[in-house]
Design a protein around this motif. Structure first.
Motif: not given
Ligand SMILES: Nc1ncnc2c1ncn2[C@@H]1O[C@H](COP(=O)(O)OP(=O)(O)OP(=O)(O)O)[C@@H](O)[C@H]1O
Length: 191
Positions: A1, A3, A81, A84, A129, A132, A136-140, A142, A171
């Motif tokens: 993702m 940033y 991101k 935001n 979220n 954050h 890196e790795g926030n979405g996974r 979560q 999100m």
């Molecule tokens: N513009 C945004 N505003 C707020 N939250 C966002 C935005 N774009 C993405 N997100 C959220 O940020 C999180 C992703 O964060 P990050 O890239 O650190 O995690 P990841 O695990 O590496 O990636 P992914 O979730 O894409 O696999 C997800 O929950 C996603 O929905």
């Protein structure tokens, strides 16, 4: 993702590729390695814990320990991101403590109907979220935490129902205060 980040000491100089244990300096190669290690670790038994911030950090550490030295540790730079900006690093610890205190005060969402669980879990995830905590790795992390929380509350979960694009749109909406789409997705994901 991708940033928006300040000049980042965690990246190889002149790139936006995060320094990693495999010393991969190509973004695609790192993505592939990260994903494959994540899937491997996600299949293993996950760290147990008290559904608190140390537990949350332990989950991130477990999932990303093969890839990043800093797995499980909060970030130290400002990131955002899509326009935001997430919580400034100096407030991450106190914000995460506040969110997990709220979860504990809500008895970890045990004993609720599916709809009530979904609404409250959406709020907790939206808050996490917005913080954050990791670079890196926030979405996974979560979604892994959501699975643990749902199972702890007595639900079974069906990860396949979660469409990544819809999760991201929900999100993003939650960042602006509309948690309804996220709650609907969670309600569809638990039984
Ligand atoms: N513009 C945004 N505003 C707020 N939250 C966002 C935005 N774009 C993405 N997100 C959220 O940020 C999180 C992703 O964060 P990050 O890239 O650190 O995690 P990841 O695990 O590496 O990636 P992914 O979730 O894409 O696999 C997800 O929950 C996603 O929905």
């Amino acid at each position: 993702m991708v940033y928006t980040a300040e000049a980042d000491p965690l990246c190889y100089p002149g790139t936006s590729v995060l320094r990693n244990k495999a010393e991969l300096q190509d973004a695609d190669a790192l993505d592939e390695f990260e994903l494959s290690m994540f899937y491997t670790r996600a299949e293993e038994p996950l760290p147990s814990g008290a559904l608190d911030y140390p537990h949350y950090r332990a989950l991130h550490h477990h999932l990303f320990q093969d890839v990043y030295e800093w797995a499980g540790q909060p970030r130290t730079i400002r990131i955002g991101k899509g326009g935001n900006w997430f919580c400034y690093p100096e407030y991450i610890a106190s914000e995460m403590a506040r969110i997990f205190n709220e979860l504990a005060a809500d008895n970890y969402l045990v004993g609720l109907s599916r709809a009530a669980f979904a609404a409250k879990a959406a709020h907790i995830l939206a808050e996490i979220n917005a913080v954050h905590p990791f670079r890196e790795g926030n979405g996974r992390t979560q979604l892994t935490f959501l699975t643990i929380l749902a199972e702890h509350a007595g639900f079974t979960v069906d990860m396949d129902v979660l469409d990544p694009d819809r999760v991201m749109q929900a999100m993003i909406a939650s960042f602006s205060g509309d948690e309804s789409a996220l709650a609907a997705l969670i309600a569809a994901f638990i039984r």
